[in-house]
Design a protein around this motif. Structure first.
Motif, PDB file in Angstrom:
ATOM      1  N   PHE A  32       0.835  -1.183   0.051  1.00  0.00           N
ATOM      2  CA  PHE A  32       0.031   0.086   0.160  1.00  0.00           C
ATOM      3  C   PHE A  32       0.916   1.265   0.092  1.00  0.00           C
ATOM      4  N   GLU A  33       0.880   2.103  -1.266  1.00  0.00           N
ATOM      5  CA  GLU A  33       1.588   3.087  -1.259  1.00  0.00           C
ATOM      6  C   GLU A  33       0.622   4.446  -1.202  1.00  0.00           C
ATOM      7  N   HIS A  34       1.312   5.400  -0.235  1.00  0.00           N
ATOM      8  CA  HIS A  34       0.577   6.741  -0.106  1.00  0.00           C
ATOM      9  C   HIS A  34       0.688   7.695  -1.450  1.00  0.00           C
ATOM     10  N   GLY A  40       9.130   6.649  -3.689  1.00  0.00           N
ATOM     11  CA  GLY A  40       9.349   7.412  -2.392  1.00  0.00           C
ATOM     12  C   GLY A  40      10.301   8.453  -2.813  1.00  0.00           C
ATOM     13  N   VAL A  41      11.384   8.803  -2.237  1.00  0.00           N
ATOM     14  CA  VAL A  41      12.315  10.167  -2.473  1.00  0.00           C
ATOM     15  C   VAL A  41      13.023   9.725  -3.756  1.00  0.00           C
ATOM     16  N   ALA A  42      13.074   8.524  -4.135  1.00  0.00           N
ATOM     17  CA  ALA A  42      13.600   8.224  -5.352  1.00  0.00           C
ATOM     18  C   ALA A  42      12.923   8.476  -6.676  1.00  0.00           C
ATOM     19  N   HIS A  57      21.316  10.960  -6.489  1.00  0.00           N
ATOM     20  CA  HIS A  57      22.416  11.583  -7.195  1.00  0.00           C
ATOM     21  C   HIS A  57      23.583  10.772  -7.985  1.00  0.00           C
ATOM     22  N   PHE A  58      23.750   9.591  -7.346  1.00  0.00           N
ATOM     23  CA  PHE A  58      24.720   8.700  -8.065  1.00  0.00           C
ATOM     24  C   PHE A  58      24.550   7.205  -7.312  1.00  0.00           C
ATOM     25  N   LEU A  59      24.675   6.306  -8.242  1.00  0.00           N
ATOM     26  CA  LEU A  59      24.569   4.734  -7.627  1.00  0.00           C
ATOM     27  C   LEU A  59      26.009   4.230  -7.212  1.00  0.00           C
ATOM     28  N   ARG A 432       6.095  11.210   3.048  1.00  0.00           N
ATOM     29  CA  ARG A 432       5.962  11.309   4.561  1.00  0.00           C
ATOM     30  C   ARG A 432       7.001  11.379   5.287  1.00  0.00           C
ATOM     31  N   ASN A 433       8.185  11.641   4.793  1.00  0.00           N
ATOM     32  CA  ASN A 433       9.345  11.413   5.736  1.00  0.00           C
ATOM     33  C   ASN A 433       9.460  12.679   6.697  1.00  0.00           C
ATOM     34  N   TYR A 434       9.560  12.290   8.005  1.00  0.00           N
ATOM     35  CA  TYR A 434       9.453  12.987   9.107  1.00  0.00           C
ATOM     36  C   TYR A 434      10.457  14.186   9.014  1.00  0.00           C
ATOM     37  N   GLY A 466      13.952  -0.074   5.193  1.00  0.00           N
ATOM     38  CA  GLY A 466      14.155   1.238   4.829  1.00  0.00           C
ATOM     39  C   GLY A 466      15.030   2.189   5.596  1.00  0.00           C
ATOM     40  N   GLN A 467      15.104   3.294   5.100  1.00  0.00           N
ATOM     41  CA  GLN A 467      15.995   4.325   5.789  1.00  0.00           C
ATOM     42  C   GLN A 467      16.044   4.614   7.280  1.00  0.00           C
ATOM     43  N   TRP A 468      14.675   4.315   7.681  1.00  0.00           N
ATOM     44  CA  TRP A 468      14.658   4.502   9.371  1.00  0.00           C
ATOM     45  C   TRP A 468      15.181   3.424  10.200  1.00  0.00           C
ATOM     46  N   GLY A 473      20.582   6.101   5.588  1.00  0.00           N
ATOM     47  CA  GLY A 473      19.638   5.778   4.137  1.00  0.00           C
ATOM     48  C   GLY A 473      20.507   5.474   3.157  1.00  0.00           C
ATOM     49  N   GLY A 474      20.320   5.772   1.756  1.00  0.00           N
ATOM     50  CA  GLY A 474      21.036   5.590   0.650  1.00  0.00           C
ATOM     51  C   GLY A 474      20.433   4.207  -0.007  1.00  0.00           C
ATOM     52  N   VAL A 475      20.587   4.158  -1.293  1.00  0.00           N
ATOM     53  CA  VAL A 475      20.116   3.290  -1.909  1.00  0.00           C
ATOM     54  C   VAL A 475      20.346   1.713  -1.607  1.00  0.00           C
ATOM     55  N   VAL A 476      21.728   1.445  -1.477  1.00  0.00           N
ATOM     56  CA  VAL A 476      22.180   0.216  -1.178  1.00  0.00           C
ATOM     57  C   VAL A 476      21.671  -0.266   0.282  1.00  0.00           C
TER      58      VAL A 476
HETATM   59  C1  LIG Z   1      17.717  14.429  -3.552  1.00  0.00           C
HETATM   60  C2  LIG Z   1      18.233  13.224  -2.768  1.00  0.00           C
HETATM   61  C3  LIG Z   1      19.274  12.479  -3.425  1.00  0.00           C
HETATM   62  C4  LIG Z   1      19.628  11.229  -2.988  1.00  0.00           C
HETATM   63  N1  LIG Z   1      20.948  10.853  -3.470  1.00  0.00           N
HETATM   64  C5  LIG Z   1      21.405   9.489  -3.275  1.00  0.00           C
HETATM   65  C6  LIG Z   1      22.551   9.104  -3.711  1.00  0.00           C
HETATM   66  O1  LIG Z   1      23.233   9.805  -4.572  1.00  0.00           O
HETATM   67  N2  LIG Z   1      22.811   7.838  -3.569  1.00  0.00           N
HETATM   68  C7  LIG Z   1      22.052   7.069  -2.678  1.00  0.00           C
HETATM   69  O2  LIG Z   1      22.774   5.802  -2.529  1.00  0.00           O
HETATM   70  N3  LIG Z   1      20.943   7.499  -1.916  1.00  0.00           N
HETATM   71  C8  LIG Z   1      20.786   8.710  -2.237  1.00  0.00           C
HETATM   72  N4  LIG Z   1      19.558   9.236  -1.803  1.00  0.00           N
HETATM   73  C9  LIG Z   1      18.701   8.243  -0.829  1.00  0.00           C
HETATM   74  C10 LIG Z   1      17.737   7.364  -1.256  1.00  0.00           C
HETATM   75  O3  LIG Z   1      17.305   7.721  -2.299  1.00  0.00           O
HETATM   76  C11 LIG Z   1      17.169   7.056  -0.075  1.00  0.00           C
HETATM   77  O4  LIG Z   1      17.896   6.773   1.241  1.00  0.00           O
HETATM   78  C12 LIG Z   1      16.080   5.588  -0.543  1.00  0.00           C
HETATM   79  O5  LIG Z   1      15.532   5.813  -1.738  1.00  0.00           O
HETATM   80  C13 LIG Z   1      14.866   5.523   0.701  1.00  0.00           C
HETATM   81  O6  LIG Z   1      14.218   4.621   0.249  1.00  0.00           O
HETATM   82  P1  LIG Z   1      13.002   3.959   1.378  1.00  0.00           P
HETATM   83  O7  LIG Z   1      12.092   3.256   0.805  1.00  0.00           O
HETATM   84  O8  LIG Z   1      13.724   3.649   2.612  1.00  0.00           O
HETATM   85  O9  LIG Z   1      12.075   5.368   1.808  1.00  0.00           O
HETATM   86  P2  LIG Z   1      11.250   6.313   1.044  1.00  0.00           P
HETATM   87  O10 LIG Z   1      11.827   6.619  -0.293  1.00  0.00           O
HETATM   88  O11 LIG Z   1      10.900   7.462   1.655  1.00  0.00           O
HETATM   89  O12 LIG Z   1       9.805   5.413   0.933  1.00  0.00           O
HETATM   90  C14 LIG Z   1       8.914   5.170   1.634  1.00  0.00           C
HETATM   91  C15 LIG Z   1       7.602   5.067   1.146  1.00  0.00           C
HETATM   92  O13 LIG Z   1       6.344   4.892   1.998  1.00  0.00           O
HETATM   93  C16 LIG Z   1       5.459   5.572   1.559  1.00  0.00           C
HETATM   94  N5  LIG Z   1       4.577   6.088   2.635  1.00  0.00           N
HETATM   95  C17 LIG Z   1       4.921   6.737   3.676  1.00  0.00           C
HETATM   96  N6  LIG Z   1       3.956   6.807   4.634  1.00  0.00           N
HETATM   97  C18 LIG Z   1       3.115   5.905   4.185  1.00  0.00           C
HETATM   98  C19 LIG Z   1       1.934   5.457   4.574  1.00  0.00           C
HETATM   99  N7  LIG Z   1       1.335   6.136   5.925  1.00  0.00           N
HETATM  100  N8  LIG Z   1       0.865   4.716   3.830  1.00  0.00           N
HETATM  101  C20 LIG Z   1       1.429   4.127   2.685  1.00  0.00           C
HETATM  102  N9  LIG Z   1       2.520   4.614   2.144  1.00  0.00           N
HETATM  103  C21 LIG Z   1       3.389   5.278   3.050  1.00  0.00           C
HETATM  104  C22 LIG Z   1       6.050   7.001   1.082  1.00  0.00           C
HETATM  105  O14 LIG Z   1       5.188   7.661   0.119  1.00  0.00           O
HETATM  106  C23 LIG Z   1       7.174   6.494   0.214  1.00  0.00           C
HETATM  107  O15 LIG Z   1       6.993   5.908  -0.942  1.00  0.00           O
HETATM  108  C24 LIG Z   1      18.904  10.486  -2.255  1.00  0.00           C
HETATM  109  C25 LIG Z   1      17.879  10.981  -1.836  1.00  0.00           C
HETATM  110  C26 LIG Z   1      17.438  12.101  -2.202  1.00  0.00           C
HETATM  111  C27 LIG Z   1      16.093  12.922  -1.617  1.00  0.00           C
END
Ligand SMILES: Cc1cc2nc3c(=O)[nH]c(=O)nc-3n(C[C@H](O)[C@H](O)[C@H](O)COP(=O)(O)OP(=O)(O)OC[C@H]3O[C@@H](n4cnc5c(N)ncnc54)[C@H](O)[C@@H]3O)c2cc1C
Length: 502
Positions: A32-34, A40-42, A57-59, A432-434, A466-468, A473-476
């Motif tokens: 379920f996605e908001h 998300g942030v990607a 920015h980079f992988l 929705r990131n804090y 995830g990143q929390w 955080g970060g892709v990897v």
């Molecule tokens: C500008 C920027 C540059 C970056 N550059 C790099 C980089 O160069 N290299 C790298 O490795 N990483 C980078 N990152 C970080 C990396 O992209 C993130 O750490 C990673 O994508 C986070 O993924 P996630 O799934 O943990 O979180 P999120 O991307 O935050 O995903 C969480 C998802 O949960 C959903 N959600 C939240 N609350 C609810 C709810 N109540 N109900 C349903 N859905 C909900 C959100 O909508 C979101 O889609 C960058 C990030 C940003 C913003």
């Protein structure tokens, strides 16, 4: 044991990865996605023919030789994603002195360039380069990311030490201190700024050594088709594996019976049941809103109260009717005359120039993007209390930034066709990131070395990804965290964890 179904909250990279690995291991899942799209942030968004990329920015680790490469293969990323090698990580420009330096993958050249403008820092420069060279070939996956804390045994600690044996010293002493501490010993102020801004001044020194090592090794690349395409690739893989995603579905509450997660309630009141619930969404709202704070012990509360968050970003993007040949993709400009956004000085800006593929703009045109840190409260409150001023402030800042860019890219002001401004509130609205913390917690030496458990105390059948739960955080790390969830489930169900290639 009968097959257990899994509900996943969030279709960011972690949620999608969790979905893929659960599906591979026979757990039927539903995400379920908001938002109305994955990532998300990607993410990227369209503006009048331009594609604005507000993410990655980079992988890292896109070539064979790193464990993460296996994940890229399993998630269908390796086959589908075009990654362009970065020979230059970025350029640093000091407006006051007119100096600039490029961080190249050629560490000898880099060292020579740094020493040329700061001979008195030669020892420290040699020290950093030696660390970066030592880090080449280090496998991030084997150095703490491969397993969640729940599954770590005594042997794993030894294996990790073995994997780190060549570089162990770089994880201790001065290299384990924040970069800002290390740079105090540098003579030249510009060199200090460059080193601090290679990532962030708060990260431990080993983090930037690893970054430089990976750059030198050719293990850092640009996403030729942008961040959303990266996420969509994993979404496709997830669907091929039989997963189901529902968009515009915001989870408000995690349903719990007898201290067991049993499902979710969405904002529209509908309820969905599952045997296991995984939250790959924002950590604060998961723990303190969706679960009402009932499963947070003192350690967790203290983390959310005291750990520093990534400072929220203002992202100002321009669609510009011209090309920018030869410009590096990332340029950090240290401003001669900082400006204020709500009393917080902006001393430097990061300029992203999307000139490396034609995917982001119409032919002959380019997206130029500027990022800088601002305060959460100001933008969040303004958006709620005074929408007209919120819009006016966005416009004012876009104009101010453009004037700054004019000095470096003459003529740009008259070539702008499209302007797009995203505030910290925008980050929150769509992800929705804090407090707009786009990458969760700052990877300070304490945070980045803390292994956060994926389960919460007192509740069963519930996990986080995830990143929390991966500080910094970060892709990897986020992709790994999705995989970890499936590994934990398999371990609990006494099943062998399996992976499948597309
Ligand atoms: C500008 C920027 C540059 C970056 N550059 C790099 C980089 O160069 N290299 C790298 O490795 N990483 C980078 N990152 C970080 C990396 O992209 C993130 O750490 C990673 O994508 C986070 O993924 P996630 O799934 O943990 O979180 P999120 O991307 O935050 O995903 C969480 C998802 O949960 C959903 N959600 C939240 N609350 C609810 C709810 N109540 N109900 C349903 N859905 C909900 C959100 O909508 C979101 O889609 C960058 C990030 C940003 C913003």
């Amino acid at each position: 044991m009968a097959t257990r179904s899994v509900i996943i909250i969030g279709a960011g990279l972690a949620g999608l990865a969790a979905g893929c690995y659960c599906q591979m291991n026979g757990y039927p899942t539903r995400i379920f996605e908001h938002h109305h799209k994955p990532g998300g942030v990607a993410t990227t968004w369209k503006r009048k023919g331009y594609t604005i990329d507000g993410g990655i920015h980079f992988l890292m680790g896109h070539k064979p030789g790193q464990s993460i490469h296996e994940l890229y293969r399993e998630l269908g990323i390796h086959e589908a994603i075009r990654v362009l090698d970065m020979t230059v990580y970025g350029r640093y420009l000091d407006e006051a002195s007119g100096r600039s330096v490029e961080i190249t993958k050629d560490l000898d050249r880099l060292a020579a360039e740094l020493k040329a403008f700061s001979p008195s820092d030669a020892r420290a420069i040699n020290d950093l380069m030696a660390g970066a060279r030592a880090m080449q070939g280090s496998d991030m996956g084997k150095m703490g990311l491969a397993k969640p804390p729940e599954l770590l045994g005594r042997l794993d600690g030894l294996k990790q030490m073995w994997a780190m044996r060549r570089v162990f010293k770089y994880f201790t002493g001065k290299y384990a201190e924040p970069v800002a501490e290390y740079t105090r010993g540098l003579q030249h102020p510009f060199l200090r700024q460059v080193i601090e801004n290679l990532f962030l001044p708060e990260v431990p020194v080993w983090f930037i050594l690893m970054l430089l090592g990976m750059l030198a090794e050719g293990q850092i690349g640009l996403l030729a088709d942008g961040a959303l395409n990266f996420a969509r690739t994993i979404e496709n893989r997830y669907k091929q594996l039989g997963g189901q995603v529902t968009y515009k579905a915001t989870v408000e509450e995690i349903l719990v019976e007898d201290d067991r997660a049993v499902g979710v309630r969405l904002a529209d009141g509908s309820e969905y049941r599952g045997d296991i619930v995984v939250s790959a969404a924002d950590g604060y709202s998961t723990i303190f809103k969706m679960l009402g704070g009932r499963y947070a012990d003192e350690k967790i509360k203290s983390r959310y109260a005291n750990w520093k968050l990534f400072c929220p970003l203002m992202i100002v993007s321009y669609g510009v009717a011209r090309k920018f040949p030869g410009e590096p993709p990332l340029t950090t400009i240290m401003l001669k005359h900082p400006f204020n956004v709500n009393n917080r000085p902006v001393n430097g800006i990061l300029v992203r120039i999307f000139n490396y593929t034609p995917e982001f703009s119409p032919p002959g045109k380019t997206v130029v993007q500027v990022e800088f840190e601002v305060e959460w409260d100001y933008w969040n409150n303004l958006q709620k209390e005074d929408r007209a001023r919120y819009d006016a402030d966005k416009e004012r800042i876009a104009t101010e930034i453009l004037e700054r860019l004019e000095a470096h890219y003459p003529g740009i002001s008259s070539q702008v066709e499209v302007t797009d401004v995203a505030t910290p509130y925008t980050t929150w609205r769509y992800t929705r990131n804090y407090r707009g913390a786009w990458e969760g917690w700052l990877p300070t030496p304490e945070a980045i070395t803390t292994m956060i458990e994926r389960a919460l105390p007192g509740i069963q059948n519930f996990y986080m990804a995830g990143q929390w739960v991966m500080p910094g955080g970060g892709v990897v790390p986020c992709l790994y965290s999705g995989r970890h969830v499936a590994e934990i489930l398999c371990s609990r169900d006494k099943k062998r964890f399996a992976t499948v290639l597309p």
